[in-house]
Design an enzyme around this catalytic site. Sequence first.
Site, mmCIF file in Angstrom:
data_model
loop_
_atom_site.group_PDB
_atom_site.id
_atom_site.type_symbol
_atom_site.label_atom_id
_atom_site.label_comp_id
_atom_site.label_asym_id
_atom_site.label_seq_id
_atom_site.Cartn_x
_atom_site.Cartn_y
_atom_site.Cartn_z
ATOM 1 N N GLY A 1 0.847 -1.189 0.000
ATOM 2 C CA GLY A 1 0.000 0.000 0.000
ATOM 3 C C GLY A 1 0.883 1.238 0.000
ATOM 4 N N ILE B 1 2.274 3.120 2.249
ATOM 5 C CA ILE B 1 3.470 3.172 3.117
ATOM 6 C C ILE B 1 4.532 2.191 2.613
ATOM 7 C CG2 ILE B 1 4.376 2.957 5.467
ATOM 8 C CD1 ILE B 1 1.592 3.797 6.503
ATOM 9 N N THR C 1 6.404 -1.471 11.617
ATOM 10 C CA THR C 1 5.811 -0.171 11.966
ATOM 11 C C THR C 1 4.308 -0.204 11.693
ATOM 12 O OG1 THR C 1 6.361 0.595 9.732
ATOM 13 C CG2 THR C 1 7.868 1.236 11.508
ATOM 14 N N ARG D 1 1.310 -3.006 12.745
ATOM 15 C CA ARG D 1 0.580 -3.319 13.966
ATOM 16 C C ARG D 1 1.207 -4.535 14.629
ATOM 17 N NH1 ARG D 1 -1.131 1.058 13.847
ATOM 18 N NH2 ARG D 1 -3.289 1.799 13.958
ATOM 19 N N GLU E 1 -0.160 -2.704 23.867
ATOM 20 C CA GLU E 1 0.472 -1.389 24.068
ATOM 21 C C GLU E 1 -0.198 -0.667 25.221
ATOM 22 O OE1 GLU E 1 0.585 0.742 20.352
ATOM 23 O OE2 GLU E 1 1.645 -0.869 19.339
ATOM 24 N N HIS F 1 5.552 3.382 19.520
ATOM 25 C CA HIS F 1 4.493 3.677 18.540
ATOM 26 C C HIS F 1 4.522 5.160 18.124
ATOM 27 C CE1 HIS F 1 0.336 2.181 17.002
ATOM 28 N NE2 HIS F 1 0.858 3.067 16.180
HETATM 29 C C1 GLV Z 1 -0.834 4.733 13.617
HETATM 30 O O1 GLV Z 1 -0.473 3.662 13.967
HETATM 31 C C2 GLV Z 1 -2.007 4.967 12.829
HETATM 32 O O2 GLV Z 1 -2.729 4.011 12.540
HETATM 33 O O3 GLV Z 1 -2.251 6.130 12.484
#
Ligand code: GLV
Length: 334
Positions: free
Chosen positions: A166, A168, A242, A244, A273, A292
């Site tokens: 995607g 990112i 980075t 989940r 978390e 996070h």
């Molecule tokens: C961060 O983890 C988000 O989903 O914005």
Amino acid sequence: MSNQPRVFISDAMEGLSERAGRDLLSPLRARAECEIWSLARRPDREELEAALGAADGWLCMLTDPVDEALMAACPQLRVVSSFSVGIDHIDLAAATRRGILVGNTPGVLTETTADLAFALLLAAARRMGEAGAYLRAGAWAESQWEIDAFVGQDLHGATLGIVGLGPIGQAVARRAAGFGMEVLGWSRSGRAVPGVRAVAFDALLAESDFVSLHVALVAETRGLMDARALAAMKPGAVLVNTARGGIVDEEALVDALRSGQLGAVGLDVYAQEPLSADHPLLAFPNAVLMPHIGSASVRTRVRMADLAVENLVAGLEGRALPECANPAAREAAP
Ligand code: GLV
């Protein structure tokens, strides 16, 4: 009595407003009766129910569990706007059934999150956490420059496997190209991305020196990186997450670090978390651990706030949300 809609806002955003030089919540204050959570800790379940009982809209955080029982206890709720791109904390199907529109903040955090993924790749590869701790502990002052101190791995010339292509994942691929890496990619949809060699999931694991995770957490990706997948990685490879925490089986991850199957990890997200102070991951010097902070640049957090506010205002005014995760909810709306 005012006929303005009522909204609950899970975070007062005072610090961010100060950094932005403006009140980020002012568009909501102007249009709605706002109840704003201003304590440093997150609201618990009872506090959420009390705050949301009569609310039409909610600006929530990724730490708020937006489940069916909570939505059932909030009969007025028409729109939930999350200050996040990820919406795994929201029961989207239940929201859609109940006609509750869900907004989120994709796009604005893509490059910032890719930056952090790359920072973790570099930090884990070059042992920056370990080396920094050594210096801060005064150990270098009592030692000297050493030829094999903190020798790590090169990114340039190495192979990076990107799981999830995607926005990112693609932004990470662009960075990797600049670093002279060979880039492999796998996505559930089989998407083709220029500069990324699409391969099967197992081939990606077997061929990559570095693996970076960029899939959303959904039923099909929960535990995707389990003991089998970790064992299928190259011995000594580096894993960065980075996305989940739930995508990785954390117990298996700890085992893979303990056995040396993984050379290092860079993590920004965890199954639970905040990470507990006695979590086994903390024992590994080759685990670079962040709390996070993927989207945590001032500019990006301000853009997220603006988009989350715009989503909520649009929903309250009966307009299409600029970023809506479940437009179908409109059909179910009472
Ligand atoms: C961060 O983890 C988000 O989903 O914005």
